[in-house]
Scaffold this motif. Structure first.
Motif, PDB file in Angstrom:
ATOM      1  N   PHE A   6      28.891  16.876  62.746  1.00 48.38           N
ATOM      2  CA  PHE A   6      28.078  17.986  63.446  1.00 48.38           C
ATOM      3  C   PHE A   6      28.164  18.009  64.871  1.00 48.38           C
ATOM      4  CE2 PHE A   6      23.586  18.863  64.701  1.00 48.38           C
ATOM      5  CZ  PHE A   6      23.491  20.010  64.402  1.00 48.38           C
ATOM      6  N   LYS A   7      28.487  19.087  65.453  1.00 47.98           N
ATOM      7  CA  LYS A   7      28.517  19.181  66.896  1.00 47.98           C
ATOM      8  C   LYS A   7      27.935  20.595  67.097  1.00 47.98           C
ATOM      9  CE  LYS A   7      32.754  16.461  67.150  1.00 47.98           C
ATOM     10  NZ  LYS A   7      34.076  16.239  67.402  1.00 47.98           N
ATOM     11  N   PRO A   8      26.825  20.838  67.565  1.00 53.64           N
ATOM     12  CA  PRO A   8      26.224  21.705  67.771  1.00 53.64           C
ATOM     13  C   PRO A   8      26.776  22.564  69.043  1.00 53.64           C
ATOM     14  CG  PRO A   8      24.639  20.071  68.139  1.00 53.64           C
ATOM     15  CD  PRO A   8      25.881  19.447  67.609  1.00 53.64           C
ATOM     16  N   SER A   9      26.722  23.834  69.042  1.00 58.46           N
ATOM     17  CA  SER A   9      27.122  24.558  70.402  1.00 58.46           C
ATOM     18  C   SER A   9      25.829  24.914  71.260  1.00 58.46           C
ATOM     19  CB  SER A   9      27.584  26.005  69.895  1.00 58.46           C
ATOM     20  OG  SER A   9      28.395  26.721  70.758  1.00 58.46           O
ATOM     21  N   VAL A  10      25.989  24.573  72.379  1.00 58.60           N
ATOM     22  CA  VAL A  10      24.940  24.597  73.423  1.00 58.60           C
ATOM     23  C   VAL A  10      24.965  25.877  74.138  1.00 58.60           C
ATOM     24  CG1 VAL A  10      23.583  23.662  75.394  1.00 58.60           C
ATOM     25  CG2 VAL A  10      24.617  22.162  73.607  1.00 58.60           C
ATOM     26  N   THR A  11      23.912  27.011  74.091  1.00 61.06           N
ATOM     27  CA  THR A  11      24.000  28.195  75.035  1.00 61.06           C
ATOM     28  C   THR A  11      22.908  28.240  75.636  1.00 61.06           C
ATOM     29  OG1 THR A  11      22.748  29.248  73.133  1.00 61.06           O
ATOM     30  CG2 THR A  11      25.209  28.998  72.856  1.00 61.06           C
ATOM     31  N   VAL A  12      23.007  28.981  76.674  1.00 60.25           N
ATOM     32  CA  VAL A  12      21.912  29.495  77.542  1.00 60.25           C
ATOM     33  C   VAL A  12      21.509  30.932  77.268  1.00 60.25           C
ATOM     34  CG1 VAL A  12      22.139  27.555  79.290  1.00 60.25           C
ATOM     35  CG2 VAL A  12      23.285  30.106  79.364  1.00 60.25           C
ATOM     36  N   GLY A  40      25.201  32.965  76.591  1.00 60.68           N
ATOM     37  CA  GLY A  40      26.615  32.343  76.348  1.00 60.68           C
ATOM     38  C   GLY A  40      26.448  30.796  76.646  1.00 60.68           C
ATOM     39  N   HIS A  41      27.600  30.281  76.548  1.00 59.53           N
ATOM     40  CA  HIS A  41      27.903  28.828  76.385  1.00 59.53           C
ATOM     41  C   HIS A  41      27.822  28.035  77.711  1.00 59.53           C
ATOM     42  CE1 HIS A  41      28.886  28.994  71.835  1.00 59.53           C
ATOM     43  NE2 HIS A  41      29.466  30.190  72.373  1.00 59.53           N
ATOM     44  N   LEU A  42      27.168  27.056  77.514  1.00 61.48           N
ATOM     45  CA  LEU A  42      27.363  25.872  78.544  1.00 61.48           C
ATOM     46  C   LEU A  42      28.504  25.464  78.741  1.00 61.48           C
ATOM     47  CD1 LEU A  42      25.419  24.399  80.671  1.00 61.48           C
ATOM     48  CD2 LEU A  42      25.167  22.560  78.590  1.00 61.48           C
ATOM     49  N   GLU A  43      29.043  25.519  80.139  1.00 64.30           N
ATOM     50  CA  GLU A  43      30.465  24.907  80.252  1.00 64.30           C
ATOM     51  C   GLU A  43      30.332  23.688  80.715  1.00 64.30           C
ATOM     52  OE1 GLU A  43      32.712  28.054  82.500  1.00 64.30           O
ATOM     53  OE2 GLU A  43      32.457  29.519  80.733  1.00 64.30           O
ATOM     54  N   GLN A  44      31.232  22.838  80.703  1.00 58.39           N
ATOM     55  CA  GLN A  44      31.476  21.482  81.063  1.00 58.39           C
ATOM     56  C   GLN A  44      31.453  21.384  82.553  1.00 58.39           C
ATOM     57  OE1 GLN A  44      35.079  19.328  79.893  1.00 58.39           O
ATOM     58  NE2 GLN A  44      34.166  17.425  80.958  1.00 58.39           N
ATOM     59  N   GLY A  45      30.405  20.584  83.037  1.00 55.24           N
ATOM     60  CA  GLY A  45      30.389  20.267  84.485  1.00 55.24           C
ATOM     61  C   GLY A  45      29.422  21.174  85.126  1.00 55.24           C
ATOM     62  N   GLU A  46      28.626  22.036  84.340  1.00 51.26           N
ATOM     63  CA  GLU A  46      27.320  22.964  84.894  1.00 51.26           C
ATOM     64  C   GLU A  46      26.315  22.565  84.452  1.00 51.26           C
ATOM     65  OE1 GLU A  46      28.308  26.971  84.378  1.00 51.26           O
ATOM     66  OE2 GLU A  46      28.245  26.949  82.199  1.00 51.26           O
ATOM     67  N   SER A  47      25.118  22.684  84.989  1.00 50.49           N
ATOM     68  CA  SER A  47      23.830  22.559  84.617  1.00 50.49           C
ATOM     69  C   SER A  47      23.533  23.666  83.786  1.00 50.49           C
ATOM     70  CB  SER A  47      22.864  22.462  85.749  1.00 50.49           C
ATOM     71  OG  SER A  47      22.840  23.679  86.387  1.00 50.49           O
ATOM     72  N   PRO A  48      22.339  23.503  82.958  1.00 49.30           N
ATOM     73  CA  PRO A  48      21.887  24.806  82.342  1.00 49.30           C
ATOM     74  C   PRO A  48      21.456  26.013  83.263  1.00 49.30           C
ATOM     75  CG  PRO A  48      21.078  22.946  81.300  1.00 49.30           C
ATOM     76  CD  PRO A  48      21.662  22.419  82.582  1.00 49.30           C
ATOM     77  N   LEU A  49      21.034  25.719  84.259  1.00 50.17           N
ATOM     78  CA  LEU A  49      20.489  26.749  85.347  1.00 50.17           C
ATOM     79  C   LEU A  49      21.740  27.304  85.802  1.00 50.17           C
ATOM     80  CD1 LEU A  49      17.489  25.247  87.317  1.00 50.17           C
ATOM     81  CD2 LEU A  49      17.443  27.055  85.730  1.00 50.17           C
ATOM     82  N   GLU A  50      22.665  26.691  86.115  1.00 54.64           N
ATOM     83  CA  GLU A  50      24.141  27.254  86.808  1.00 54.64           C
ATOM     84  C   GLU A  50      24.475  28.143  85.676  1.00 54.64           C
ATOM     85  OE1 GLU A  50      25.540  23.497  89.804  1.00 54.64           O
ATOM     86  OE2 GLU A  50      25.780  23.624  87.397  1.00 54.64           O
ATOM     87  N   ALA A  51      24.393  27.825  84.289  1.00 58.02           N
ATOM     88  CA  ALA A  51      25.132  28.328  83.287  1.00 58.02           C
ATOM     89  C   ALA A  51      24.374  29.721  82.861  1.00 58.02           C
ATOM     90  CB  ALA A  51      25.067  27.589  81.984  1.00 58.02           C
ATOM     91  N   VAL A  52      22.984  29.853  83.155  1.00 57.36           N
ATOM     92  CA  VAL A  52      22.508  30.884  82.745  1.00 57.36           C
ATOM     93  C   VAL A  52      22.490  32.015  83.929  1.00 57.36           C
ATOM     94  CG1 VAL A  52      20.179  30.449  83.694  1.00 57.36           C
ATOM     95  CG2 VAL A  52      20.341  31.754  81.646  1.00 57.36           C
ATOM     96  N   VAL A  53      22.582  31.549  85.280  1.00 55.30           N
ATOM     97  CA  VAL A  53      22.846  32.478  86.112  1.00 55.30           C
ATOM     98  C   VAL A  53      24.290  33.020  85.900  1.00 55.30           C
ATOM     99  CG1 VAL A  53      23.193  32.267  88.826  1.00 55.30           C
ATOM    100  CG2 VAL A  53      21.262  31.355  87.780  1.00 55.30           C
ATOM    101  N   ARG A  54      25.140  32.268  85.779  1.00 54.90           N
ATOM    102  CA  ARG A  54      26.589  32.748  85.407  1.00 54.90           C
ATOM    103  C   ARG A  54      26.735  33.634  84.236  1.00 54.90           C
ATOM    104  NH1 ARG A  54      29.798  31.525  81.809  1.00 54.90           N
ATOM    105  NH2 ARG A  54      28.868  29.440  81.544  1.00 54.90           N
ATOM    106  N   GLU A  55      26.132  33.481  83.300  1.00 52.45           N
ATOM    107  CA  GLU A  55      26.355  34.284  82.235  1.00 52.45           C
ATOM    108  C   GLU A  55      25.454  35.521  82.323  1.00 52.45           C
ATOM    109  OE1 GLU A  55      27.914  34.366  79.494  1.00 52.45           O
ATOM    110  OE2 GLU A  55      28.588  32.224  79.222  1.00 52.45           O
ATOM    111  N   ALA A  56      24.259  35.748  82.997  1.00 55.87           N
ATOM    112  CA  ALA A  56      23.487  36.789  83.423  1.00 55.87           C
ATOM    113  C   ALA A  56      24.344  37.595  84.327  1.00 55.87           C
ATOM    114  CB  ALA A  56      22.182  36.508  83.776  1.00 55.87           C
TER     115      ALA A  56
END
Length: 159
Positions: A6-12, A40-56
């Motif tokens: 079981f490996k859930p996929s983390v998204t923001v 979108g997906h959280l990428e290795q080495g980034e925080s959730p805040l960085e990920a949501v800013v990038r994805e948006a």
């Protein structure tokens, strides 16, 4: 010990409301054109805040400014070839104007500003049941502090 399968996929996801309308994207999927929050997906080495800013930015060509944490959401998608559980970290905030000349991410057809009623009426076109749930929670006034998330320094380390 047995291998953990079981490996859930983390998204923001970004939830943005302006003048009673919510920013959504229309995207190409294996099931056809669907509606989603900018996400979108959280990428290795980034925080959730960085990920949501990038994805948006990638999906809407707009700078997203997170102002609050909306919550943690789980949903499962079962298709013929795969079975995925998504863990979504949703954030509410604001966006700037669309950046002229900036292309939308591959697969994103366009951005839309829809009312909550229009979003509710289009539920069969939602990429995930979490699209509407995040909007309903936003409308209900859910606002958690961004400080509720902690990212340990080890996330940024390369070793």
């Amino acid at each position: 010990m047995a291998e953990r399968l079981f490996k859930p996929s983390v998204t923001v996801a970004a939830v943005v409301e302006q003048q009673g309308r919510f920013l959504l994207v229309e995207e190409e999927t294996p099931a056809g054109l669907m509606l989603n929050n900018p996400a979108g997906h959280l990428e290795q080495g980034e925080s959730p805040l960085e990920a949501v800013v990038r994805e948006a930015l990638e999906e809407t060509a707009r700078d997203f400014r997170p102002e609050f944490f909306l919550g943690v959401y789980l949903a499962r998608t079962q298709r013929v070839a795969d079975d995925v559980t998504y863990v979504r970290l949703a954030f509410g905030g604001t966006v700037g104007e669309q950046i002229a000349g900036r292309a939308l991410d591959a697969g994103i057809v366009r951005t839309l500003w829809l009312t909550a009623d229009e979003i509710r009426a289009s539920a069969e076109r939602h990429r995930s049941p979490l699209v509407l749930q995040c909007i309903e929670d936003h409308l209900a006034g859910r606002r958690l502090p961004l400080a509720a998330l902690h990212v340990h320094a080890s996330v940024k380390s390369l070793s």
